[in-house]
Design a protein around this motif. Structure first.
Motif, short mmCIF file in Angstrom:
data_model
loop_
_atom_site.label_atom_id
_atom_site.label_comp_id
_atom_site.label_asym_id
_atom_site.label_seq_id
_atom_site.Cartn_x
_atom_site.Cartn_y
_atom_site.Cartn_z
N PRO A 247 0.80 -1.29 0.31
CA PRO A 247 -0.24 -0.36 0.01
C PRO A 247 1.06 1.28 0.07
CG PRO A 247 -0.24 -0.84 2.12
CD PRO A 247 0.79 -1.42 1.18
N GLU A 248 1.90 0.70 0.57
CA GLU A 248 3.01 2.61 -0.01
C GLU A 248 4.43 1.70 -0.02
OE1 GLU A 248 3.97 4.55 4.00
OE2 GLU A 248 4.78 1.43 4.46
N THR A 249 5.26 2.72 -0.99
CA THR A 249 6.13 2.31 -1.58
C THR A 249 7.50 1.80 -0.41
OG1 THR A 249 7.35 4.23 -2.39
CG2 THR A 249 6.20 2.37 -3.42
N PHE A 279 -0.56 0.22 -4.07
CA PHE A 279 -2.56 -0.11 -4.23
C PHE A 279 -3.20 -0.51 -2.65
CE2 PHE A 279 0.71 -2.68 -6.64
CZ PHE A 279 0.51 -2.71 -7.96
N ARG A 280 -4.28 0.37 -3.62
CA ARG A 280 -4.90 0.71 -2.22
C ARG A 280 -6.58 0.02 -2.23
NH1 ARG A 280 -2.94 6.17 0.64
NH2 ARG A 280 -0.33 5.31 0.60
N ASN A 281 -7.11 -0.47 -1.57
CA ASN A 281 -8.49 -0.53 -1.95
C ASN A 281 -9.43 0.20 -1.51
OD1 ASN A 281 -10.70 -2.14 -3.09
ND2 ASN A 281 -10.56 -3.88 -1.27
N GLU A 282 -9.28 1.63 -2.44
CA GLU A 282 -9.62 2.58 -1.94
C GLU A 282 -11.46 2.74 -2.35
OE1 GLU A 282 -9.09 5.43 -0.76
OE2 GLU A 282 -6.45 5.53 -1.91
N ILE A 283 -12.41 2.81 -1.10
CA ILE A 283 -13.69 2.55 -1.43
C ILE A 283 -14.06 3.64 -2.35
CG2 ILE A 283 -16.24 2.17 -0.26
CD1 ILE A 283 -13.51 -0.31 0.73
N ARG A 291 -8.09 10.09 -7.14
CA ARG A 291 -7.59 8.38 -6.19
C ARG A 291 -7.94 7.14 -7.08
NH1 ARG A 291 -7.92 9.44 -0.99
NH2 ARG A 291 -8.52 11.29 -1.12
N MET A 292 -7.25 6.37 -6.95
CA MET A 292 -6.98 5.50 -8.68
C MET A 292 -6.49 4.10 -7.20
SD MET A 292 -5.93 6.53 -11.40
CE MET A 292 -3.98 6.69 -10.93
N ARG A 293 -7.72 2.91 -6.98
CA ARG A 293 -7.14 1.43 -6.30
C ARG A 293 -5.70 0.67 -6.98
NH1 ARG A 293 -11.98 0.89 -7.76
NH2 ARG A 293 -13.47 1.10 -5.61
N MET A 298 6.14 8.53 -5.39
CA MET A 298 7.77 8.36 -5.42
C MET A 298 7.97 8.88 -3.85
SD MET A 298 7.59 10.86 -9.50
CE MET A 298 6.80 12.54 -8.75
N GLU A 299 8.17 8.16 -2.90
CA GLU A 299 8.48 7.76 -2.34
C GLU A 299 10.12 8.06 -2.07
OE1 GLU A 299 5.42 7.26 0.86
OE2 GLU A 299 6.10 5.57 -0.50
N MET A 300 10.40 9.32 -0.61
CA MET A 300 11.80 9.16 -0.04
C MET A 300 12.23 9.02 1.20
SD MET A 300 14.85 11.09 1.07
CE MET A 300 14.41 12.50 1.50
N LYS A 361 -6.54 19.76 -2.43
CA LYS A 361 -6.12 18.86 -1.99
C LYS A 361 -4.90 18.11 -2.37
CE LYS A 361 -10.90 17.60 -2.09
NZ LYS A 361 -11.67 18.10 -1.82
N GLU A 362 -5.13 17.02 -1.19
CA GLU A 362 -3.32 16.37 -1.31
C GLU A 362 -2.43 16.89 -2.36
OE1 GLU A 362 -3.17 13.72 1.23
OE2 GLU A 362 -1.28 13.19 1.23
N LEU A 363 -1.32 16.57 -2.45
CA LEU A 363 -0.27 16.20 -3.43
C LEU A 363 0.57 15.33 -3.10
CD1 LEU A 363 0.28 16.73 -6.10
CD2 LEU A 363 1.40 18.86 -5.75
N GLU A 364 1.08 15.89 -1.46
CA GLU A 364 2.22 15.30 -1.20
C GLU A 364 2.21 15.42 0.31
OE1 GLU A 364 6.03 16.59 -2.82
OE2 GLU A 364 6.86 15.52 -1.73
N1 GAP Z 1 4.87 6.37 2.90
C1 GAP Z 1 3.14 7.00 3.47
C2 GAP Z 1 2.39 7.27 2.69
O1 GAP Z 1 1.99 6.42 2.14
P1 GAP Z 1 -0.09 9.21 1.95
O2 GAP Z 1 0.20 10.28 2.73
O3 GAP Z 1 -1.06 7.60 2.07
O4 GAP Z 1 1.23 8.16 2.46
C3 GAP Z 1 1.31 9.39 -0.08
O5 GAP Z 1 0.78 8.83 0.34
C4 GAP Z 1 0.80 10.03 -1.42
O6 GAP Z 1 0.48 9.33 -2.59
C5 GAP Z 1 -0.62 10.50 -1.31
O7 GAP Z 1 0.47 12.26 -0.68
C6 GAP Z 1 -0.83 10.86 -2.97
O8 GAP Z 1 -0.06 11.96 -3.55
C7 GAP Z 1 -0.29 9.82 -3.98
N2 GAP Z 1 -1.37 8.80 -3.04
C8 GAP Z 1 -2.71 8.80 -2.22
N3 GAP Z 1 -2.98 7.73 -2.25
C9 GAP Z 1 -3.79 7.53 -3.67
C10 GAP Z 1 -4.46 6.84 -4.40
N4 GAP Z 1 -5.37 6.19 -3.77
N5 GAP Z 1 -4.45 7.53 -5.38
C11 GAP Z 1 -3.62 8.41 -6.28
N6 GAP Z 1 -2.45 8.73 -5.03
C12 GAP Z 1 -2.81 8.65 -4.14
#
Ligand code: GAP
Length: 544
Positions: A247-249, A279-283, A291-293, A298-300, A361-364
């Motif tokens: 669900p996160e890199t 991948f996230r099972n976004e409801i 917002r996609m599944r 891009m993480e650091m 809305k949240e970008l980063e």
């Molecule tokens: N490792 C920390 C982390 O994953 P997060 O705020 O859940 O934090 C980071 O996600 C970024 O990933 C978000 O700011 C957003 O840009 C992107 N993101 C998260 N869920 C997303 C989704 N369902 N579809 C597209 N981008 C998504």
């Protein structure tokens, strides 16, 4: 008048329905502009090869998209900008590419199995599902917008003499709204932190929050949903074989902390960067690629000495906002938003928000993750994940500052800024994508004025001279005006036109996308002119 008649006829229930109808009507009208822009972007993306609905021939799959010929170029350019900003401009940051599948214990250690949940609420009438915290945040945003409007009005009235700070501290309307914001924020924070789902529902009801699409206030209870996708490894079913799509890199970086530190002889502070799918099972997956599944991050992770987290958190907030602003997509389109409820791993966190068609809305995200992840991986794996400081002889589990940006959201932010409809002096209209030139998919279009008389051959010669340096497009079909429009719609920064004079004077007409200004220049100069505008190095140079 007509409404009064309907009220007497319909009684109380009818009245509520009328109110709900009117609410939805006005809300829809207010949202129309932003909806319109998003709709236009979606249809432009499809028409011009940026983004297609996935498996469209089977009627698509909800909230899943494929990137087309220009979309994938734009994505690659965004990735290059991020990757080079991280790994080239910082000697102490290196990149990796970890697997999507990870040992299942990873997700127990990271807390995702237990705590990666969304509090969801359904509207019984519309059958729509919402995130309870997002409904509350939107409520707060509306109050903030009201206050901003009051400030704007006063600013226009008082001009230079206006003191915003004093106005916010004394104006009764602003104070009333601010007090409400504070109360809602603190109740929401307390409920989220205590996982008090009943408290969340009570707050939604107390504030009379309605379904944004229909105005109904007929809500279900709030429930928690885990967002991880699971699947089975190999052919064996059962708990032992259950693995998750990441669900996160970030976790791929944590589990490789020691590998990279030792093999790269890295000294703290140092960072590990990664770009990859999550991948996230976004409801509630909607709003196009926002917002996609299945999406890309891009993480650091920046590993630091405990106790220096405050300083590095601020450093990365500055570094990341500067990265965004260097693109020139309008400083007013970004703002910071501190997290009310901290994720299970963070001691401080904020978002960089962008002004999308749906609002800010949240970008980063920028998160101070303490030693939560490395500490837990130590516990669960039984392996030491420590850094040994040779100078002091000290050994510790490093703290981490994380920067995490969604590639797809960055793509949508770029198109939101870029998409422009213009009426030209001659009354004609054009749609132009003002994509920052270093990110534009095609840098130069080479256009022979006519498809004969030796012009195509000359144009091909120019293509051969430039193709090693830029992504080019050759186009000889249709009238030149239509070809310019096509390139504007793709966002190509430069068009060069080859005409009969070119065969004699070796000069071409170069046309710039945004100003539409044309200049006659020698073919020898084309590369240098284009380079100055579209070069990734020039963009990166703004960060050093
Ligand atoms: N490792 C920390 C982390 O994953 P997060 O705020 O859940 O934090 C980071 O996600 C970024 O990933 C978000 O700011 C957003 O840009 C992107 N993101 C998260 N869920 C997303 C989704 N369902 N579809 C597209 N981008 C998504």
């Amino acid at each position: 008048m007509a409404l009064a008649k309907r009220q007497t006829k319909w009684g109380h229930k009818g009245l509520l329905e009328v109110r709900a109808f009117l609410f939805a009507y006005y809300l829809r009208a207010a949202m129309q502009n932003s909806d319109d822009k998003l709709k236009k972007i979606i249809s432009h993306c499809k028409e011009y090869g940026y983004v297609f609905p996935s498996s469209e021939i089977y009627d698509g799959l909800s909230a899943t998209y494929d990137y087309g010929q220009y979309g994938s170029e734009l994505k690659n350019n965004i990735k290059e900008y991020w990757w080079k900003a991280m790994t080239r401009l910082h000697e102490n940051i290196v990149g990796i590419d970890a697997a999507i599948f990870m040992h299942p214990t990873t997700w127990k250690a990271s807390g995702h199995v237990d705590a990666f949940n969304d509090p969801l609420i359904d509207n019984k009438d519309s059958k729509k599902r919402y995130r309870a915290d997002v409904l509350l945040e939107d409520y707060i945003k509306k109050l903030e917008a009201k206050n901003d409007k009051e400030v704007e009005k006063a600013k226009n009235k008082f001009g230079d003499a206006f003191n915003e700070e004093q106005f916010r501290a004394t104006n009764p309307n602003v104070l009333r709204n601010q007090e409400k914001i504070n109360t809602v924020e603190s109740r929401m924070k307390a409920a989220l932190e205590a996982s008090d789902l009943v408290g969340l529902k009570e707050l939604i009801e107390d504030l009379e929050i309605a379904d944004p699409e229909t105005g109904s206030r007929n809500w279900t209870e709030v429930r928690q949903f885990n967002l991880m996708f699971s699947t089975e490894l190999g052919s064996v079913a059962g708990d032992a074989a259950t693995i998750y799509l990441r669900p996160e890199t970030a976790q791929g970086i944590f589990v490789n902390f020691l590998n990279v530190q030792k093999s790269g002889r890295m000294k703290i502070p140092f960072g590990i960067a990664q770009i990859g799918k999550a991948f996230r099972n976004e409801i509630i997956a909607r709003q196009f690629i926002f917002r996609m599944r299945e999406f890309e991050q891009m993480e650091m992770q920046f590993f630091i000495k405990p106790g220096t987290d405050g300083e590095w958190y601020n450093y990365w907030k500055d570094a990341r906002i500067n990265w965004h602003k260097a693109l020139g997509m309008g400083t007013e389109n970004y703002k910071f938003h501190d997290h009310l409820k901290l994720a299970h791993y963070a001691n401080a966190a904020c978002d960089i928000e962008f002004n999308f068609p749906m609002g800010f809305k949240e970008l980063e995200g920028i998160h101070s993750r303490t030693d939560f992840d490395l500490g837990n991986h130590e516990k669960f794996s039984g392996k030491k994940l420590r850094y040994h400081e040779t100078e002091s002889g000290e050994s510790y589990v490093p703290y981490v500052i994380e920067t995490s940006i969604g590639l797809d959201r960055m793509f949508l932010a770029t198109l939101t800024y870029a998409y422009t409809e213009e009426t030209l002096e001659d009354g004609s209209e054009r749609v132009v994508l003002r994509i920052p030139p270093a990110l534009a998919p095609v840098k130069v279009a080479v256009l022979p004025l006519l498809n004969k008389d030796g012009l195509p051959e000359k144009a091909r010669e120019i293509v051969d001279q430039l193709k090693l340096y830029f992504n080019l497009q050759y186009d000889a079909k249709d009238a030149i005006g239509r070809r310019y429009r096509r390139q504007d719609a793709i966002g190509t920064p430069y068009c060069i036109t080859i005409d009969h004079d070119t065969l004699n004077d070796n000069c071409v007409t170069i046309r710039e996308r945004d100003s539409m200004q044309q200049e006659r220049v020698s073919i020898d100069r084309v590369r240098e002119i284009v380079e100055a505008k579209v070069s990734m190095n020039v963009l990166l140079g703004k960060l050093v």
